[in-house]
Design an enzyme around this catalytic site. Structure first.
Site, mmCIF file in Angstrom:
data_model
loop_
_atom_site.group_PDB
_atom_site.id
_atom_site.type_symbol
_atom_site.label_atom_id
_atom_site.label_comp_id
_atom_site.label_asym_id
_atom_site.label_seq_id
_atom_site.Cartn_x
_atom_site.Cartn_y
_atom_site.Cartn_z
ATOM 1 N N THR A 31 0.042 6.233 -2.739
ATOM 2 C CA THR A 31 1.135 7.002 -2.152
ATOM 3 C C THR A 31 2.206 7.327 -3.182
ATOM 4 O OG1 THR A 31 0.768 5.851 -0.060
ATOM 5 C CG2 THR A 31 2.861 7.009 -0.301
ATOM 6 N N SER A 96 -4.539 1.559 -3.698
ATOM 7 C CA SER A 96 -3.737 1.566 -2.474
ATOM 8 C C SER A 96 -4.241 2.635 -1.498
ATOM 9 C CB SER A 96 -2.258 1.738 -2.833
ATOM 10 O OG SER A 96 -1.433 1.407 -1.734
ATOM 11 N N ASP A 217 1.362 -9.069 -5.160
ATOM 12 C CA ASP A 217 1.572 -7.864 -4.357
ATOM 13 C C ASP A 217 2.429 -8.196 -3.137
ATOM 14 O OD1 ASP A 217 1.347 -5.423 -3.033
ATOM 15 O OD2 ASP A 217 -0.754 -5.169 -3.611
ATOM 16 N N HIS A 242 2.148 -4.756 -6.809
ATOM 17 C CA HIS A 242 1.376 -3.635 -6.255
ATOM 18 C C HIS A 242 1.263 -2.473 -7.237
ATOM 19 C CE1 HIS A 242 -0.444 -1.382 -2.988
ATOM 20 N NE2 HIS A 242 0.320 -0.361 -3.309
#
Length: 265
Positions: A31, A96, A217, A242
């Site tokens: 994202t 992700s 994360d 992350h």
């Protein structure tokens, strides 16, 4: 420096880049991410491979009709980029949200995907903690974009890394990203994050798969569960948050290059 090309896919003009020469490996961002978020990964992999990176709808130089996003739509964009690049089979790396897109593509086009690497992936965006987080992201995207970026860095990087680079570097990262962001597109990507469910697709993956969990994360904590869903998947862990390639690129590259070498054909 790679030149950006575009390919028409449905109602989108999808931008992509080719780096290096050799067996093809395709990188699918998470994202709000751009090529820069891969850190040294593109440069290192492209020493021995053709690295294909792309901006799927909502990011970078890609333009589209502004409609809602789906994993099927974005997987189709990845597939058509690879076809436009003249590649028949490829290794696939997804991070992700990009991991969910990669799993969707690997499950539906197993003949194309030589091997799969999943980094910081998740099965379901409706998992309670993730749902709370993505809904907060949407609130900040609509009301305070600067705060959204601050939260993303604070939760995406380890405390030790943030402290080591210092406040001024973090401010520079935020200021540098601001003019590059497609805010409406990022909002649509987060709405897709909430809708992600690759539980069944993960069980259908037949390509050799490496699943990499980020030990620190604070955004996605379900990666080991995702690994358990993929038949025969190899699970490994790197010491990173992350946003893995800011602080764990060397560990990632060590794991990835060995895995890719093993499955070259």
């Amino acid at each position: 420096m790679a030149t950006t090309s575009v390919v028409n896919v449905d109602d989108a003009r999808v931008a992509y880049r080719l780096h290096g020469r050799g067996p093809a490996v395709v990188l699918v961002n998470g994202t709000a991410a751009l090529d820069a978020h891969w850190g040294p990964v593109i440069g290192e992999l492209s020493k021995n491979r053709t690295v294909i990176s792309l901006d799927y709808s909502g990011s970078g130089d890609t333009t589209d009709d502004g409609s809602a996003l789906s994993l099927q739509k974005l997987a189709r964009q990845v597939r058509e980029v690879v076809r436009a690049a003249g590649v028949d089979r490829f290794d696939l790396v997804g991070h992700s949200l990009g991991a969910a897109i990669a799993i969707q593509l690997a499950a539906s086009s197993a003949d194309l995907v030589r091997s799969l690497i999943v980094v910081a992936g998740f099965s379901r965006g409706a998992e309670p903690r993730l749902k709370l987080q993505f809904e907060l992201w949407l609130d900040l995207l609509r009301t305070n974009r600067d705060a959204f970026l601050r939260m993303l860095l604070l939760s995406g990087l380890t405390p030790a890394f943030v402290s080591s680079v210092g406040a001024s570097t973090i401010e520079d990262m935020i200021k540098g990203y601001m003019p590059l962001a497609n805010w409406e597109g990022i909002t649509r990507q987060v709405e897709l994050d909430l809708a992600v469910d690759v539980s069944e697709q993960a069980r259908s993956v037949t390509s050799p798969t490496l699943v990499i969990n980020c030990a620190h994360d604070q955004i996605v904590t379900q990666t080991p569960e995702l690994a358990a869903r993929i038949p025969g998947a190899m699970g490994r862990q790197i010491s990173a948050g992350h946003l893995a390639y800011f602080e764990g690129a060397d560990e990632f590259l060590s794991l990835a290059t060995e895995f890719l070498r093993r499955h070259d054909a």
